[in-house]
Each structure stands twice: as structure tokens, then as C-alpha cells.
Design an enzyme around this catalytic site. Sequence first.
Site, short mmCIF file in Angstrom:
data_model
loop_
_atom_site.label_atom_id
_atom_site.label_comp_id
_atom_site.label_asym_id
_atom_site.label_seq_id
_atom_site.Cartn_x
_atom_site.Cartn_y
_atom_site.Cartn_z
N GLY A 175 -1.74 2.22 -7.10
CA GLY A 175 -0.40 2.13 -6.48
C GLY A 175 0.24 0.79 -6.75
N ALA A 176 0.15 0.35 -8.02
CA ALA A 176 0.55 -1.02 -8.34
C ALA A 176 2.00 -1.15 -8.78
CB ALA A 176 -0.37 -1.59 -9.44
N GLY A 183 -3.00 -8.16 -21.97
CA GLY A 183 -4.06 -7.20 -21.69
C GLY A 183 -3.75 -6.27 -20.53
N TYR A 185 -3.18 9.09 9.72
CA TYR A 185 -3.16 7.80 9.03
C TYR A 185 -4.14 6.83 9.69
CZ TYR A 185 -1.22 3.43 7.11
OH TYR A 185 -1.06 2.21 6.50
N ALA A 213 -6.70 7.51 11.56
CA ALA A 213 -8.08 7.99 11.38
C ALA A 213 -8.56 7.71 9.95
CB ALA A 213 -8.15 9.48 11.68
N ALA A 214 -7.69 7.91 8.97
CA ALA A 214 -8.09 7.68 7.57
C ALA A 214 -8.40 6.19 7.36
CB ALA A 214 -6.97 8.12 6.63
N LYS A 215 -7.59 5.32 7.95
CA LYS A 215 -7.81 3.88 7.75
C LYS A 215 -9.07 3.42 8.51
CE LYS A 215 -4.24 2.95 5.10
NZ LYS A 215 -4.42 2.58 3.68
P1 NAP Z 1 4.45 1.99 -0.67
O1 NAP Z 1 5.44 0.93 -1.04
O2 NAP Z 1 4.93 3.19 0.07
O3 NAP Z 1 3.67 2.45 -1.98
C1 NAP Z 1 2.70 3.46 -1.91
C2 NAP Z 1 1.93 3.44 -3.20
O4 NAP Z 1 0.93 4.47 -3.15
C3 NAP Z 1 2.82 3.73 -4.40
O5 NAP Z 1 2.50 2.81 -5.41
C4 NAP Z 1 2.43 5.16 -4.81
O6 NAP Z 1 2.49 5.37 -6.21
C5 NAP Z 1 0.98 5.23 -4.35
N1 NAP Z 1 0.57 6.61 -4.06
C6 NAP Z 1 0.97 7.39 -3.02
N2 NAP Z 1 0.41 8.61 -3.12
C7 NAP Z 1 -0.37 8.61 -4.26
C8 NAP Z 1 -1.20 9.57 -4.90
N3 NAP Z 1 -1.36 10.82 -4.44
N4 NAP Z 1 -1.83 9.20 -6.03
C9 NAP Z 1 -1.68 7.95 -6.52
N5 NAP Z 1 -0.92 7.01 -5.97
C10 NAP Z 1 -0.26 7.33 -4.84
O7 NAP Z 1 3.26 1.41 0.19
P2 NAP Z 1 2.88 -0.08 0.65
O8 NAP Z 1 3.61 -0.37 1.90
O9 NAP Z 1 2.93 -1.02 -0.48
O10 NAP Z 1 1.36 0.20 1.09
C11 NAP Z 1 0.25 -0.05 0.25
C12 NAP Z 1 -1.00 0.08 1.07
O11 NAP Z 1 -0.96 -0.80 2.19
C13 NAP Z 1 -1.21 1.50 1.65
O12 NAP Z 1 -2.57 1.84 1.60
C14 NAP Z 1 -0.74 1.34 3.09
O13 NAP Z 1 -1.34 2.28 3.93
C15 NAP Z 1 -1.18 -0.08 3.38
N6 NAP Z 1 -0.46 -0.70 4.49
C16 NAP Z 1 0.89 -0.91 4.43
C17 NAP Z 1 1.54 -1.51 5.50
C18 NAP Z 1 3.01 -1.77 5.51
O14 NAP Z 1 3.54 -2.18 6.55
N7 NAP Z 1 3.72 -1.59 4.40
C19 NAP Z 1 0.80 -1.88 6.63
C20 NAP Z 1 -0.58 -1.65 6.65
C21 NAP Z 1 -1.19 -1.06 5.58
P3 NAP Z 1 3.84 5.84 -7.01
O15 NAP Z 1 4.99 5.02 -6.46
O16 NAP Z 1 3.56 5.57 -8.44
O17 NAP Z 1 3.99 7.31 -6.72
#
Ligand code: NAP
Length: 245
Positions: free
Chosen positions: A12-13, A54, A157, A159-161
Amino acid sequence: MDFNEKVILVTGAARGIGRACAEAFARLGGKVAVHYHTSRSAAQQLVEALPGNGHRAFSADLSDPAACQRLIDEVIRDYGRLDVLVNNAGIYEVKPLKESGYADWQATWRSTLGTNLIAPANLCFLAAQVMMKQNRGHIINISSRGAFRGEPDAPAYGAAKAGLNQLSQSLAWALAQYNIFVGVVAPGFVRTDMTTSLLDGPGGDAIRKQSPLNRVATVEEIAEAVVRLAADGMLSATGCILDLN
Ligand code: NAP
């Protein structure tokens, strides 16, 4: 911290926290395998914009176990090794119990556990096969504050975390003998696509007040924690959960 010649896979980069992690590793000399699912052009632009060389983009729907296998196979085919895996990709589906039908409820549990827990578990398994042969490696899993405090509107969510935290601590025990570090970074609110509507909505100020800093974290702050855990010299912190709240 020096990631020169190291290969780092960030899931998810293309955007959000994952993108900041890719940028941080590249700035420190690493070669970044930029994984994406739907954000193809953003991933390709990132590969071109990252400092160093790279870096490559790899596509996979991580909710599909066969796609997880293909992803790791492609990374190993292209780079021949894997030093750091960052399980960052995730979804957040709001599904309050009292507003859900039973079928709807089950669908959310399946998709959330599939993407946020089973996919990282599969990637940990596959990466560990490579890292055990290398006798070294780092796995960093991105969890959430919701694992500790609950997610009333998104219980799958939370529960998964919580499962991801426990998976990480179990694997830290199992993989320490191979010099493989397994750690967790558990952010609170961070401004990304996942949270923009909440932070810009009427409850935004109340969310910011939940932090003594009276703001939410930046993606750069989360990435900083990830690279520090992934750096050499932190093996005795294996199994730790960095609660960035
Ligand atoms: P985001 O901006 O919504 O991005 C989600 C990422 O997950 C995207 O890069 C997306 O890829 C990828 N993704 C989603 N479903 C996928 C699938 N089926 N297969 C492969 N890739 C998938 O999320 P974020 O806020 O940066 O969050 C990143 C992580 O931090 C997550 O695990 C989230 O639970 C955790 N987190 C976030 C917060 C917050 O406040 N933002 C707080 C706590 C934890 P594509 O765009 O290429 O589809």
C-alpha cells in the site's frame, strides 16, 4: 540508520502512510519495492520520484492469497533478497452494529479480516521463508490505536488490528532464532485518505483534542517510527508495539 543495498517491500505504498514509509527508506539508501493495488499511476510516479535507484512497482490484491505469493515471488525474482517487509495496506469499513444487516455484517468482517489480518499473516509467512534462509530480516506491521481502545463503528477493523498485534508477538517468538525482527507500529489518527472526511467534519476538533499535541500525527512521523524499528540494532525490541498516540 543506513538501508544501503537493502530491499524493502512496503504494501500500500502509493499513498498515505505507506508512501511516506517508501520515501523514508529511499532517503536512507534502500531499494523500495512499491506495492499497490488500484493506485497504479501514483505508484509509478512514486518509483520515478524516489531518491536513489532500484525502486520498482508491484501490483497485487492482497486479499487474494495467491496474489500475495506472486508478489513475494516477483520481488525475489527481481531483487534476489528481502530485508524489510512493511505490512501497511489496509481498509477501514464503517459498519455500526445497529445499522447493519446480517449479510452486510458478515461481508465486512470477511473483507476486513481478509485485507487487514489474513493478508499480513500470509505475507509474514512468505517473507519469513526468504528471511529464514538469509538468517536476517525485519517485519513491521502497521496496526492501530483501535486494537486497544475498540472501534465502535468498525468492530471488524479493531478486531483485525488486535489480531495483527498478537500475530506479530507470536512471530517475534518464532522467528527470533533466525535474527528476524517482528514489530508493530500502532498509530492513532493520521491525516490520510482514510481519515480526511472525519478530520474535516464536525468532529475534527474533538479528534485533535484526543492528543496532548492537539493535532493528529503526520505520515512522516509514522514513517520515522517504522524506519527506526527496521534499522539494525533493534533486535532486542522484537515483539514491541509502538503506540503512537
Ligand atoms: P489509505 O490512505 O486509505 O491507503 C490504504 C492503502 O491500502 C492503499 O495504498 C491501498 O492501495 C492499500 N490497499 C487497500 N486494500 C488493498 C488490497 N485489497 N490489496 C492491496 N492493497 C490494498 O490508508 P492509510 O491511512 O495510509 O493507512 C495505512 C495503514 O495504517 C492501514 O493499515 C491503516 O489501518 C493504518 N492506520 C491508519 C490510521 C490513520 O489515521 N490514517 C490510523 C491507524 C492505523 P491502492 O491505493 O493501490 O488501492
